[in-house]
Design a protein around this motif. Structure first.
Motif, short mmCIF file in Angstrom:
data_model
loop_
_atom_site.label_atom_id
_atom_site.label_comp_id
_atom_site.label_asym_id
_atom_site.label_seq_id
_atom_site.Cartn_x
_atom_site.Cartn_y
_atom_site.Cartn_z
N ALA A 233 5.17 -10.96 -3.56
CA ALA A 233 6.02 -10.19 -2.06
C ALA A 233 6.01 -10.43 -1.43
CB ALA A 233 4.55 -9.13 -1.96
N THR A 234 7.09 -11.50 -0.94
CA THR A 234 8.28 -11.86 -0.26
C THR A 234 9.52 -11.59 0.19
OG1 THR A 234 9.40 -13.89 -0.55
CG2 THR A 234 9.91 -12.96 -1.89
N GLY A 235 9.96 -12.51 1.19
CA GLY A 235 10.78 -11.76 2.57
C GLY A 235 11.99 -12.95 2.72
N SER A 236 13.00 -12.77 3.46
CA SER A 236 13.54 -13.21 4.62
C SER A 236 13.05 -13.52 5.27
CB SER A 236 15.19 -12.52 4.21
OG SER A 236 15.05 -11.66 4.99
N SER A 237 11.90 -12.61 6.15
CA SER A 237 11.36 -12.90 7.71
C SER A 237 9.49 -12.57 7.27
CB SER A 237 12.49 -12.21 8.32
OG SER A 237 12.14 -10.86 8.64
N GLU A 238 8.88 -12.93 8.69
CA GLU A 238 8.06 -12.29 8.16
C GLU A 238 7.59 -11.48 8.62
OE1 GLU A 238 3.50 -13.23 7.91
OE2 GLU A 238 5.24 -14.60 7.70
N ALA A 239 8.37 -9.88 9.15
CA ALA A 239 8.64 -8.61 8.87
C ALA A 239 8.64 -8.64 8.23
CB ALA A 239 9.03 -8.58 10.39
N GLU A 240 9.72 -8.70 7.47
CA GLU A 240 10.07 -8.27 5.81
C GLU A 240 9.17 -8.79 4.65
OE1 GLU A 240 14.32 -8.38 3.98
OE2 GLU A 240 13.56 -10.05 3.30
N PHE A 241 8.32 -9.68 5.14
CA PHE A 241 7.23 -9.50 4.01
C PHE A 241 6.25 -8.74 4.09
CE2 PHE A 241 2.88 -11.72 4.18
CZ PHE A 241 2.56 -12.08 2.92
N HIS A 242 5.63 -8.46 5.57
CA HIS A 242 4.51 -7.77 6.06
C HIS A 242 4.52 -6.39 5.41
CE1 HIS A 242 1.52 -10.00 8.34
NE2 HIS A 242 2.48 -10.68 8.28
N ALA A 243 6.27 -6.02 5.98
CA ALA A 243 7.00 -4.46 5.13
C ALA A 243 6.65 -4.05 3.72
CB ALA A 243 8.12 -3.98 5.93
N ARG A 244 7.00 -5.55 3.02
CA ARG A 244 6.53 -4.93 1.88
C ARG A 244 5.34 -5.19 1.44
NH1 ARG A 244 11.95 -8.15 0.67
NH2 ARG A 244 13.26 -6.83 0.02
N ALA A 245 4.56 -6.14 1.68
CA ALA A 245 2.99 -5.93 1.67
C ALA A 245 1.85 -4.93 1.64
CB ALA A 245 2.20 -7.23 2.37
N ALA A 246 2.28 -3.69 2.63
CA ALA A 246 2.45 -2.28 3.17
C ALA A 246 2.47 -1.78 2.00
CB ALA A 246 2.68 -1.90 4.90
N ALA A 247 3.88 -1.76 1.83
CA ALA A 247 4.57 -1.10 1.35
C ALA A 247 3.78 -0.97 -0.30
CB ALA A 247 6.04 -0.91 0.75
N ILE A 248 3.22 -1.71 -0.47
CA ILE A 248 2.07 -2.15 -2.04
C ILE A 248 0.85 -1.84 -1.25
CG2 ILE A 248 4.04 -2.86 -2.73
CD1 ILE A 248 2.28 -5.79 -3.43
N GLY A 249 0.45 -1.05 -0.60
CA GLY A 249 -0.94 -1.51 0.10
C GLY A 249 -1.92 -2.50 -0.28
N ARG A 250 -1.98 -3.02 0.68
CA ARG A 250 -1.83 -4.99 0.41
C ARG A 250 -1.51 -5.84 1.02
NH1 ARG A 250 -1.97 -6.35 -5.13
NH2 ARG A 250 -3.09 -8.72 -5.30
N GLU A 251 -2.92 -6.23 1.83
CA GLU A 251 -2.92 -7.28 3.04
C GLU A 251 -2.67 -8.86 2.71
OE1 GLU A 251 -4.00 -6.46 5.93
OE2 GLU A 251 -4.36 -4.58 4.55
N PRO A 252 -1.12 -8.62 3.44
CA PRO A 252 -0.53 -9.81 3.44
C PRO A 252 -1.79 -11.25 3.73
CG PRO A 252 -0.33 -9.03 5.54
CD PRO A 252 -1.19 -7.93 5.13
N ALA A 253 -2.35 -11.68 3.97
CA ALA A 253 -3.69 -12.90 4.10
C ALA A 253 -3.86 -12.48 2.66
CB ALA A 253 -4.52 -12.86 4.90
N GLU A 254 -4.24 -11.69 1.89
CA GLU A 254 -4.94 -11.62 0.54
C GLU A 254 -3.73 -12.09 -0.54
OE1 GLU A 254 -4.50 -9.33 -2.85
OE2 GLU A 254 -4.27 -8.44 -1.47
N LEU A 255 -2.73 -11.16 -0.11
CA LEU A 255 -1.15 -11.55 -1.00
C LEU A 255 -1.28 -13.06 -0.89
CD1 LEU A 255 1.01 -8.41 -0.20
CD2 LEU A 255 0.00 -9.07 -2.48
N ARG A 256 -0.73 -13.87 -0.28
CA ARG A 256 -0.95 -15.18 0.06
C ARG A 256 -1.41 -15.57 -0.81
NH1 ARG A 256 1.78 -14.77 5.77
NH2 ARG A 256 3.67 -15.76 5.19
N GLU A 257 -2.98 -15.44 -0.52
CA GLU A 257 -4.17 -16.09 -1.33
C GLU A 257 -4.33 -16.14 -3.15
OE1 GLU A 257 -8.91 -16.93 -1.67
OE2 GLU A 257 -8.17 -15.35 -0.07
N ASN A 258 -4.01 -14.82 -3.44
CA ASN A 258 -3.70 -14.58 -4.54
C ASN A 258 -2.79 -14.63 -5.45
OD1 ASN A 258 -7.46 -14.32 -4.60
ND2 ASN A 258 -6.40 -12.08 -3.03
N GLY A 259 -1.85 -14.14 -4.89
CA GLY A 259 -0.46 -13.61 -5.11
C GLY A 259 1.11 -14.76 -5.11
N LEU A 260 1.98 -13.77 -5.15
CA LEU A 260 3.52 -15.34 -4.37
C LEU A 260 3.76 -14.47 -3.53
CD1 LEU A 260 4.82 -15.80 -8.39
CD2 LEU A 260 3.32 -17.41 -6.91
#
Length: 307
Positions: A233-260
């Motif tokens: 889950a990534t994007g060109s801005s922090e807002a875009e990343f957060h939107a993509r995290a929300a779309a898959i029901g994941r928390e941004p901090a958790e994704l940063r720790e466990n994913g790409l």
């Protein structure tokens, strides 16, 4: 480093939706389109279209794509008899002109077995070992010869071992985090060892275990591909990343720790660390199949820095 798109259609995706992702995967230059092999949505939420069968899907995509490789991460030994599985994969390999790959595992999701009346024995590792031996044995039997096998779970008598796949061998993926039997099965049967969603810091030890298993049976450890699968889950801005995290029901901090996850630079840094640990192929688990712009961003901003 190879980059493959990895989808989870049991969350609710039709064939046409998967076709759109597969075509984008091909057009954007990714190496392969892979899908899970499950029959029930995991977690709450709208099941949408519902599940699709993995090898039926891949057969269709074999005729509608021309370059990308196609496979499962991973099929379960509980779903198909090994003789039938060998025929299915060989047929998809022929339909695709030699682009099929088989990931095979023990299966784990008991609920989907209950939902669709599929037996789910408590001990399945021996099933995996016998299926790997049978499938690879059928494919490697010389034309005009027959194949027989007698095990604790399966018996084959004088099989014509047909049809033959185009590839010889068809790539076989064995994965997991087990320290004993999994590395040996990978060493004996696999062309690739996959680490699914590796815990931070564990990758070197898992790869070392497979390399050691290869050496114990006289196989060159360099003859295997070492890969990992991680959610992206990534994007060109922090807002875009957060939107993509929300779309898959994941928390941004958790994704940063466990994913790409995070910015392109953050994802590149994590991929670089995986490459330093011995990973040469990455399966990018894409959970929002409607967001094709996500694939485009990854192809433009991340892959060129590591490809």
């Amino acid at each position: 480093m190879d980059f493959r798109i990895f989808t989870e259609p049991q969350q609710g995706a039709s064939y046409d939706e998967l076709l759109a992702v597969a075509k984008a995967t091909e057009e954007l230059g990714f190496d392969a389109f892979f899908r899970s092999d499950h029959y029930l949505r995991m977690g709450d939420g709208d099941p949408g279209y519902g599940p699709t069968d993995a090898w039926t899907t891949l057969a269709g995509l074999a005729r509608e794509t021309s370059r990308i490789r196609l496979g499962t991460l991973v099929s379960s030994v509980t779903y198909r008899y090994p003789g039938i599985l060998a025929i299915q994969v060989a047929q998809v390999d022929a339909m695709s002109g030699g682009r099929a790959e088989l990931g095979l595992g023990t299966g784990w999701f008991a609920e989907e077995h209950r939902a669709y009346g599929i037996p789910f024995p408590p001990k399945r590792f021996d099933l995996l070992e016998e299926q790997l031996e049978i499938v690879t044995g059928l494919w490697s039997t010389p034309a005009g010869s027959t194949y027989s096998f007698s095990g604790d779970h399966y018996t084959l008598e004088d099989s014509p071992a047909l049809p033959k796949p185009v590839q010889s061998p068809v790539p076989v993926i064995v994965g997991g985090k087990g320290a004993k039997r999994t590395p040996l099965l990978a060493a004996r049967f696999a062309t690739e060892f996959n680490i699914p969603f590796p815990d931070p810091g564990t990758t070197p030890e898992l790869i070392a275990g497979v390399r050691s298993a290869c050496e114990s049976i006289g196989r060159d450890p360099e003859s295997l591909v070492y890969s990992a699968a991680l959610v992206v889950a990534t994007g060109s801005s922090e807002a875009e990343f957060h939107a993509r995290a929300a779309a898959i029901g994941r928390e941004p901090a958790e994704l940063r720790e466990n994913g790409l996850a995070g910015s392109a630079a953050e994802v590149v840094d994590k991929l670089g660390a995986l490459r330093a640990e011995g990973v040469t192929r990455v399966y990018l688990q894409v959970l929002d199949l409607a967001d094709l712009d996500h694939l485009d961003f990854i192809a433009r901003e991340i892959v060129p820095q590591l490809g």
